[in-house]
Design an enzyme around this catalytic site. Sequence first.
Site, PDB file in Angstrom:
ATOM      1  N   SER A  18       0.846  -1.195   0.000  1.00  0.00           N
ATOM      2  CA  SER A  18       0.000   0.000   0.000  1.00  0.00           C
ATOM      3  C   SER A  18       0.881   1.245   0.000  1.00  0.00           C
ATOM      4  O   SER A  18       1.689   1.439   0.926  1.00  0.00           O
ATOM      5  CB  SER A  18      -0.892   0.031   1.245  1.00  0.00           C
ATOM      6  OG  SER A  18      -1.406   1.355   1.391  1.00  0.00           O
ATOM      7  N   HIS A  20      -1.261  -1.255  -4.255  1.00  0.00           N
ATOM      8  CA  HIS A  20      -2.537  -1.002  -3.564  1.00  0.00           C
ATOM      9  C   HIS A  20      -2.629   0.497  -3.277  1.00  0.00           C
ATOM     10  O   HIS A  20      -1.757   1.060  -2.603  1.00  0.00           O
ATOM     11  CB  HIS A  20      -2.578  -1.808  -2.261  1.00  0.00           C
ATOM     12  CG  HIS A  20      -3.875  -1.748  -1.515  1.00  0.00           C
ATOM     13  ND1 HIS A  20      -4.995  -2.451  -1.893  1.00  0.00           N
ATOM     14  CD2 HIS A  20      -4.216  -1.066  -0.397  1.00  0.00           C
ATOM     15  CE1 HIS A  20      -5.981  -2.213  -1.027  1.00  0.00           C
ATOM     16  NE2 HIS A  20      -5.533  -1.376  -0.110  1.00  0.00           N
ATOM     17  N   ASP A  69      -4.779   3.387  -1.577  1.00  0.00           N
ATOM     18  CA  ASP A  69      -5.823   3.622  -0.567  1.00  0.00           C
ATOM     19  C   ASP A  69      -6.442   5.001  -0.732  1.00  0.00           C
ATOM     20  O   ASP A  69      -5.817   6.008  -0.412  1.00  0.00           O
ATOM     21  CB  ASP A  69      -5.222   3.494   0.842  1.00  0.00           C
ATOM     22  CG  ASP A  69      -5.026   2.051   1.241  1.00  0.00           C
ATOM     23  OD1 ASP A  69      -3.941   1.705   1.722  1.00  0.00           O
ATOM     24  OD2 ASP A  69      -5.979   1.259   1.071  1.00  0.00           O
ATOM     25  N   MET A 114      -9.082   7.685   0.430  1.00  0.00           N
ATOM     26  CA  MET A 114      -9.823   8.002   1.656  1.00  0.00           C
ATOM     27  C   MET A 114     -10.421   9.403   1.528  1.00  0.00           C
ATOM     28  O   MET A 114      -9.759  10.314   1.025  1.00  0.00           O
ATOM     29  CB  MET A 114      -8.881   7.941   2.862  1.00  0.00           C
ATOM     30  CG  MET A 114      -8.239   6.576   3.044  1.00  0.00           C
ATOM     31  SD  MET A 114      -7.102   6.568   4.452  1.00  0.00           S
ATOM     32  CE  MET A 114      -6.514   4.887   4.373  1.00  0.00           C
ATOM     33  N   HIS A 137      -8.479   0.931  -3.719  1.00  0.00           N
ATOM     34  CA  HIS A 137      -9.354   0.619  -2.573  1.00  0.00           C
ATOM     35  C   HIS A 137     -10.088   1.900  -2.180  1.00  0.00           C
ATOM     36  O   HIS A 137      -9.493   2.797  -1.585  1.00  0.00           O
ATOM     37  CB  HIS A 137      -8.476   0.097  -1.425  1.00  0.00           C
ATOM     38  CG  HIS A 137      -9.223  -0.220  -0.185  1.00  0.00           C
ATOM     39  ND1 HIS A 137      -8.570  -0.458   1.010  1.00  0.00           N
ATOM     40  CD2 HIS A 137     -10.541  -0.348   0.081  1.00  0.00           C
ATOM     41  CE1 HIS A 137      -9.464  -0.718   1.950  1.00  0.00           C
ATOM     42  NE2 HIS A 137     -10.678  -0.665   1.410  1.00  0.00           N
ATOM     43  N   MET A 193     -12.210   3.911   0.045  1.00  0.00           N
ATOM     44  CA  MET A 193     -12.800   4.076   1.374  1.00  0.00           C
ATOM     45  C   MET A 193     -13.514   5.425   1.382  1.00  0.00           C
ATOM     46  O   MET A 193     -13.070   6.394   2.018  1.00  0.00           O
ATOM     47  CB  MET A 193     -11.714   4.002   2.466  1.00  0.00           C
ATOM     48  CG  MET A 193     -11.174   2.591   2.636  1.00  0.00           C
ATOM     49  SD  MET A 193      -9.560   2.526   3.433  1.00  0.00           S
ATOM     50  CE  MET A 193      -8.532   2.835   1.997  1.00  0.00           C
ATOM     51  N   MET A 202     -11.086  -6.502   5.621  1.00  0.00           N
ATOM     52  CA  MET A 202     -10.301  -5.553   6.415  1.00  0.00           C
ATOM     53  C   MET A 202      -9.927  -6.207   7.744  1.00  0.00           C
ATOM     54  O   MET A 202     -10.795  -6.737   8.445  1.00  0.00           O
ATOM     55  CB  MET A 202     -11.119  -4.289   6.696  1.00  0.00           C
ATOM     56  CG  MET A 202     -11.385  -3.406   5.490  1.00  0.00           C
ATOM     57  SD  MET A 202      -9.911  -2.830   4.657  1.00  0.00           S
ATOM     58  CE  MET A 202      -9.135  -1.866   5.957  1.00  0.00           C
ATOM     59  N   ASP A 250      -6.325  -6.982   4.264  1.00  0.00           N
ATOM     60  CA  ASP A 250      -5.821  -5.612   4.274  1.00  0.00           C
ATOM     61  C   ASP A 250      -5.813  -5.031   5.691  1.00  0.00           C
ATOM     62  O   ASP A 250      -6.856  -4.807   6.287  1.00  0.00           O
ATOM     63  CB  ASP A 250      -6.724  -4.755   3.364  1.00  0.00           C
ATOM     64  CG  ASP A 250      -6.155  -3.393   3.115  1.00  0.00           C
ATOM     65  OD1 ASP A 250      -6.855  -2.569   2.477  1.00  0.00           O
ATOM     66  OD2 ASP A 250      -5.024  -3.115   3.550  1.00  0.00           O
TER      67      ASP A 250
HETATM   68  C1  DX5 Z   1      -6.231   1.077   5.866  1.00  0.00           C
HETATM   69  C2  DX5 Z   1      -5.835   0.701   4.438  1.00  0.00           C
HETATM   70  C3  DX5 Z   1      -4.744  -0.346   4.422  1.00  0.00           C
HETATM   71  C4  DX5 Z   1      -3.460   0.139   5.115  1.00  0.00           C
HETATM   72  C5  DX5 Z   1      -2.504  -1.023   5.283  1.00  0.00           C
HETATM   73  O1  DX5 Z   1      -7.414   1.823   5.849  1.00  0.00           O
HETATM   74  O2  DX5 Z   1      -6.931   0.208   3.718  1.00  0.00           O
HETATM   75  O3  DX5 Z   1      -4.445  -0.702   3.060  1.00  0.00           O
HETATM   76  O4  DX5 Z   1      -2.846   1.142   4.313  1.00  0.00           O
HETATM   77  O5  DX5 Z   1      -1.391  -0.534   6.019  1.00  0.00           O
HETATM   78  P1  DX5 Z   1      -0.653  -1.529   7.063  1.00  0.00           P
HETATM   79  O6  DX5 Z   1      -0.192  -2.710   6.214  1.00  0.00           O
HETATM   80  O7  DX5 Z   1       0.473  -0.721   7.598  1.00  0.00           O
HETATM   81  O8  DX5 Z   1      -1.680  -1.929   8.082  1.00  0.00           O
HETATM   82 ZN    ZN Z   2      -6.392  -0.642   1.703  1.00  0.00          ZN
END
Ligand code: DX5
Ligand code: ZN
Length: 218
Positions: A9, A34, A36, A38, A67, A69, A138, A174
Amino acid sequence: DRNIKIAPSILASDFANFGAEIRAIEAQGADWVHVDVMDGHFVPNLTFGPPAVKAFRPHVKTFMDVHLMIAPVDPYIEAYAAAGADMITAHVEAGPHIHRTLQAIKAQGVKAGVSLNPGTPLESIEHVMDLVDMVLIMTVNPGFGGQKFIHSGVDKTRRVREMIGDRDIYIQIDGGVDVTTAPLVAAAGADVLVAGSAVFKGGSVDQPEVYGENIRAI
Ligand code: DX5
Ligand code: ZN
């Protein structure tokens, strides 16, 4: 045994060097990248809009796994697909119409993933299994990297594997995946492991070999 894919990620990477970081993790063995996304609403953090993801695209030679979110999701699906996502994963908790959201993702010619937060029961995805290419389980509450793995995700992985049956659907894990937790979910049936802090810790674009060591250790 099954070859597990590692999807670092970039949330855990250097925010001043995304292109170089993406090239470094792919050169060091990352299977996917990956991303993320947000929105500061569905989760308490804010990251990448479609223009940023579009800027990442030319540096990604493997597979850009986006991903989302965010809530609502539907207004942004076309923009993230146009930005070059190879897969778009939406959260079942992001709104009342996950079936329509997944149809909209597939209508863009993009792989479709559905994601469940740690507190969300598996029944919520029972009726979309024929639509998805991947189930993202998750194992942290979304919003940040570097959090502690939530162990209930292991049994959840086993149960999703049963739900999938002989369909061709990936299970992605994840959150909090590292050398200790990865074997647990791999044994339970996971196909793709997302790792942020476990991949990027101790390395940099000037010391990318650390990324390779971290990826191989997971
Ligand atoms: C959290 C993300 C994950 C996160 C993983 O909301 O969806 O992808 O970045 O990071 P680590 O591997 O450090 O938990
Ligand atoms: Zn993620």
